[in-house]
Enzyme design. Structure first.
Site, mmCIF file in Angstrom:
data_model
loop_
_atom_site.group_PDB
_atom_site.id
_atom_site.type_symbol
_atom_site.label_atom_id
_atom_site.label_comp_id
_atom_site.label_asym_id
_atom_site.label_seq_id
_atom_site.Cartn_x
_atom_site.Cartn_y
_atom_site.Cartn_z
ATOM 1 N N ARG A 330 5.661 23.052 -7.544
ATOM 2 C CA ARG A 330 4.510 22.182 -7.758
ATOM 3 C C ARG A 330 4.717 20.754 -7.273
ATOM 4 O O ARG A 330 3.825 20.159 -6.681
ATOM 5 C CB ARG A 330 4.168 22.164 -9.255
ATOM 6 C CG ARG A 330 3.652 23.498 -9.705
ATOM 7 C CD ARG A 330 3.367 23.553 -11.171
ATOM 8 N NE ARG A 330 2.698 24.828 -11.461
ATOM 9 C CZ ARG A 330 2.334 25.226 -12.664
ATOM 10 N NH1 ARG A 330 2.581 24.471 -13.710
ATOM 11 N NH2 ARG A 330 1.726 26.372 -12.835
ATOM 12 N N HIS A 401 -0.818 17.473 -15.484
ATOM 13 C CA HIS A 401 -1.028 18.808 -16.036
ATOM 14 C C HIS A 401 -0.165 19.119 -17.255
ATOM 15 O O HIS A 401 -0.653 19.567 -18.282
ATOM 16 C CB HIS A 401 -0.751 19.817 -14.932
ATOM 17 C CG HIS A 401 -0.937 21.247 -15.346
ATOM 18 N ND1 HIS A 401 -2.085 21.685 -15.960
ATOM 19 C CD2 HIS A 401 -0.125 22.325 -15.252
ATOM 20 C CE1 HIS A 401 -1.968 22.982 -16.208
ATOM 21 N NE2 HIS A 401 -0.787 23.389 -15.809
#
Lengths: 637, 253
Positions: A330, A401
């Site tokens: 990510r 997130h």
């Protein structure tokens, strides 16, 4: 203070079994005498509460939602990892362990992560037995898909709603225990403080969000499973009411806060589309399995995607990282997206997006096959943006997130405050400086179903049996404090709303403490946060009263804690002078602009101790030792 | 689609607490971007009300991704508003036009008492699940996950039912205030999967009985629930619940 993680001796693969055997077990007849308070009903909290009740403990569950099924675990889309090796592609417990610890950039404990990989398989067994409708192959066996940061297929999924299905499984288990009378559920209760006595957790203070009544509750053990703090940035993929309050209040009472600067920025979110927007929506990372990420080769190319010929597209992840391509972890995907946009190659109205294109996958597998995997995600995207990803490429951009940081816990998941356990995203334990996709569900359920139930006896065996009296001054003093905090918030009667001030804090943090950080910017943020905090306490406007359902008051209380927490987060980021996991510290990068970790000086967990409002917090270090893997410079090229 | 600004008028149910008498209040909003979601539009209204010294409208919401099931209100007579298969948080203002008048009220049903404004208490749905909406299996004592093969199609059908988010729109839209779609989705999911079979009989009998006790009505085949369900859960699952119930009742001891 010396931090003792209580890691058991012995070879890595035997540590957990030895630890369970060496631990204390409370006899079944005695378990009902022990009261366990569980705060939060996401995967970790629900799983822990249900399992402890099955074992016979007296479990009291507190949730701020109207029902335990709402927690934000429900929004996890992609899947849950396990080392089943059903795909026969070379997976093993050791490989899942290795991928997770490498994905976390070698900033997590070996023993914890190995245990997580060991437990992963039992989680799948248990969830299948609960009736979780995982995706299946034609032969009737469980299906797997691959995910970022791994070269094997080990992710189990239920369409794009894996978190929902796993949470409903745990919720069902919890409802069963509620019916059997072993669990009492307290809905719409927000924990406002932790009650401690002689440096032990003894109970909590809650506000009933319907009536405003403030009550206290005593327990032998308090379990916090209250999620992450991503909303400190205002815009994030977290649910609107996700907050740091319970964790922060525990921190103020003596629990150390570990690695607060480790925040994951997720690469595949729907770009910001409006000034008044209050929430970002994540598109599951699993989309990168079949979607190809690209931007126009030429800066400033504003043609619609269909008019940009193949030769003028830059599939930058595939070109730069041929080994992993679109499936790089990510942080790498996020950073590269930002860099492309910074070079004016971004797409969309504001140039703050990159394409995620499914045209080739649809050509290869046919639209029905693609829709079977991602149908609900495509639908969700279309609902928000009015564009159909089956027809034109998605636009994505990174967003805050997940919080890898959290309250410090030892191998037993107990914080530095005896009797206070912390589970799931609320603790810091397993993901190091970056979490791999499909690992959050695994960790939450491992903590709740399998770890806490096997470690709680170690504390309870020596815990004094009489429960403290909640009408005694220990508790009444705390409820008074909570009441006066609310009175103080309501009394400001300023001119700015909570949302307005929160947006200001969020922008500062995104700019200075986001994907890319540097000493000067962090220094600026550290100076500015106290000013915003002062502005809040001088100028916030909270309508209504304390003795009613008052959502403005709830938000204001959470922001007050974020304004304190933000300072610690920035302080931790400033202190960590290395690029690591999710974050690129601009002073520490390689010649080709990749992150440069500094193992000589920063191979440790930073755990911060609260010393009062006017005093600088103290940093403690837990060194990380790697006996079974060699920390390597991550390379996904 | 290019974003526009629209002006709208709102008529919203305001009710101080469960005991008080509620009433509709009128508001107007101008310059609302069609890029906003419906709940972001309410956020703007609340920001305005707060700055004008009035109390904002209380409404439940959390994930704003259409999955937590917390949000929901009746908009112009339809739970979750005019778009099919959409939760209120996923409804966007581009579906409305300049000058529209929106009547917004809470989900109304006897088992859903109003807490404040648009906030309701759906605890009755938890109580319904407690009557048997689970598989009685303790943590740990479970077989290897691939021991029982389940046909892909069966797993897919179970997933269709399991997609229920527990928002209560089905109850609010039903003239009888029935929770048959909610209960049917759970019974159907577990009836389709072999793991749910051992308790199938008790589950069907107990959940239907509990539904009556909690004050939900029965199904009248109006199909309003299916039309308002944000997850498009089919009333075929009510049919399966009925079959399970009849089977269980016929063979009961």
């Amino acid at each position: 203070m010396k931090l003792d993680a209580s890691i058991p001796d012995g070879p890595l693969a035997e540590k957990w079994d030895r630890h369970i055997f060496a631990g204390r077990i409370i006899s079944p007849a005695n378990r009902r005498k022990y009261r366990v308070i569980v705060v939060g009903t996401g995967l970790a909290g629900s799983a822990a509460a249900a399992t402890l009740a099955e074992l016979g403990y007296d479990v009291q569950v507190f949730t701020m939602h109207d029902t335990p099924r709402r927690a934000h675990s429900i929004a996890a889309q992609g899947g849950i990892n396990a080392a089943k090796n059903y795909a026969n592609d070379g997976d093993s417990i050791f490989r899942l362990f290795y991928d997770t610890i490498k994905g976390g950039d070698f900033r997590a404990r070996e023993a914890n992560v190995y245990r997580l990989a060991q437990i992963s398989n039992r989680i799948i067994d248990h969830c299948v037995a609960q009736g979780v409708p995982f995706a299946r192959e034609y032969g009737g066996g469980l299906a797997n898909r691959s995910f970022g940061g791994a070269q094997v297929s080990r992710t189990f999924y239920a369409r794009g709603q894996t978190g929902q299905q796993l949470l409903l499984g745990a919720y069902g288990a919890l409802m069963r225990q509620a019916r059997l009378g072993r669990v009492t559920i307290h809905p719409r209760q927000e924990m406002l403080d932790l009650v401690t006595e002689d440096n032990r957790a003894r109970g909590i203070v809650c506000r009933d969000m319907r009536t405003g009544a403030i009550t206290s509750h005593a327990g032998h053990v308090v379990v916090l499973a209250t999620g992450g703090y991503g909303n400190v940035y205002y815009l994030s993929t977290n649910a609107m009411s996700s907050n740091v309050t319970a964790a922060w209040r525990a921190h103020r009472k003596g629990a150390l806060f570990a690695n607060p600067c480790f925040v994951q920025i997720h690469p595949t979110c729907i770009p910001v589309h409006d000034e008044q927007q209050c929430k970002l929506t994540l598109m599951s990372e699993s989309l990168r399995n079949d979607g190809r990420v690209w931007v126009p080769k030429n800066a400033g190319d504003t043609r619609p995607p269909a008019q940009i010929p193949e030769s003028e597209r830059d599939y930058y992840l595939e070109n730069k990282y041929p080994g992993f391509g679109n499936l790089v972890p990510r942080d790498v995907a996020s950073r590269n997206a930002k860099q492309q946009c910074d070079q004016n190659k971004g797409v969309g109205e504001a140039g703050l997006a990159v394409y995620l294109d499914f045209a080739d996958a649809v050509k290869r597998d046919g639209l029905p096959a693609i829709l079977r995997k991602y149908g609900n995600l495509f639908q969700m995207y279309e609902k928000i943006t009015a564009h159909d990803p089956a027809v034109q490429p998605m636009m994505i951009y990174p967003a805050v997130h997940y919080s890898m940081g959290g309250l410090w816990v030892d191998y037993n998941l107990m914080s530095t405050l005896p009797g206070l356990y912390v589970l799931g995203e609320a603790n810091f334990s397993d993901h190091g400086a970056n979490r791999l996709g499909a690992s959050a569900l695994m960790q939450g359920l491992a903590d709740g179903y399998f770890i806490l139930p096997n470690t709680i006896g170690r504390y309870l065996a020596d815990c004094p049996l009489p429960l403290p009296d909640t009408t005694a001054s220990l508790f009444t003093a705390e409820t008074k404090k909570a009441e006066s905090f609310i009175t103080k918030l309501l009394a400001v009667k300023g001119k700015r709303t909570t949302g307005d001030i929160h947006r200001q804090l969020g922008r500062l943090l995104w700019d200075e403490c986001g994907l890319l950080r540097n000493g000067a910017g962090l220094g600026r943020a550290l100076a500015e946060i106290p000013a915003i905090r002062e502005e809040f306490w001088k100028n916030v406007l909270v309508p209504g009263t304390g003795m009613q359902l008052n959502q403005s008051l709830e938000r204001a209380g959470r922001l007050a804690d974020y304004l304190e927490f933000a300072e610690l987060m920035v302080r931790d980021a400033l202190d960590r002078e290395e690029s690591c996991g999710c974050h690129l510290r601009e002073e520490n990068q390689t010649e080709d602009n990749e992150a440069r970790r500094d193992d000589a000086n920063f191979c440790h967990v930073s755990a911060w101790e609260y010393r009062g409002e006017a005093t600088t917090p103290v940093r403690h270090r837990e060194p990380l030792v790697f006996d079974n893997v060699t920390p390597s410079q991550r390379s996904y090229r | 689609m290019a974003k526009q600004k629209i002006d709208i008028t709102l008529q919203i149910w305001r009710q101080e607490n469960p005991q008080s008498q509620g009433s509709f209040q009128h508001y107007s909003l101008s310059g609302i971007s069609t890029g906003l979601s419906f709940l972001e539009m309410l956020d703007v209204l609340n920001e305005n009300l707060t700055l004008n010294g009035q109390e904002p409208v209380a409404f439940d919401h959390d994930c704003r991704e259409g999955i937590c099931g917390m949000c929901g209100a009746v908009v112009n007579g339809r739970p979750h508003g005019p778009e099919p298969g959409t939760t209120l948080c996923q409804l966007h203002m581009r579906h409305f036009k300049d000058g529209d008048h929106l009547v917004i009220e809470p989900f109304r049903a006897r088992p859903f008492p109003i807490e404040r404004d648009l906030v309701i208490d759906r605890g009755s749905l938890d109580q319904l699940i407690q009557a048997g909406g689970y598989v009685s299996v303790n943590t740990g004592g479970t077989p290897e996950a691939n021991t029982i093969a389940i046909p892909r199609e069966t797993a897919e059908q179970a997933m269709d039912a399991a997609a229920c988010i527990g928002c209560g729109a089905c109850v609010a839209s039903c003239p009888n205030g029935s929770a048959m779609l909610f209960a049917g989705a759970k019974v159907s999911q577990l009836a389709l999967l072999p793991q749910g079979h051992p308790e199938g009989r008790e589950r069907a009998l107990n959940m239907v009985k509990r539904m009556d006790e909690l004050g939900f009505g029965n199904c009248g085949n109006e199909r309003e629930c299916e039309a308002s369900c944000p997850k498009r859960i089919s009333i075929r699952h009510i049919a399966r619940l009925n079959r399970e119930f009849i089977k269980a009742a016929l063979f009961s001891e």
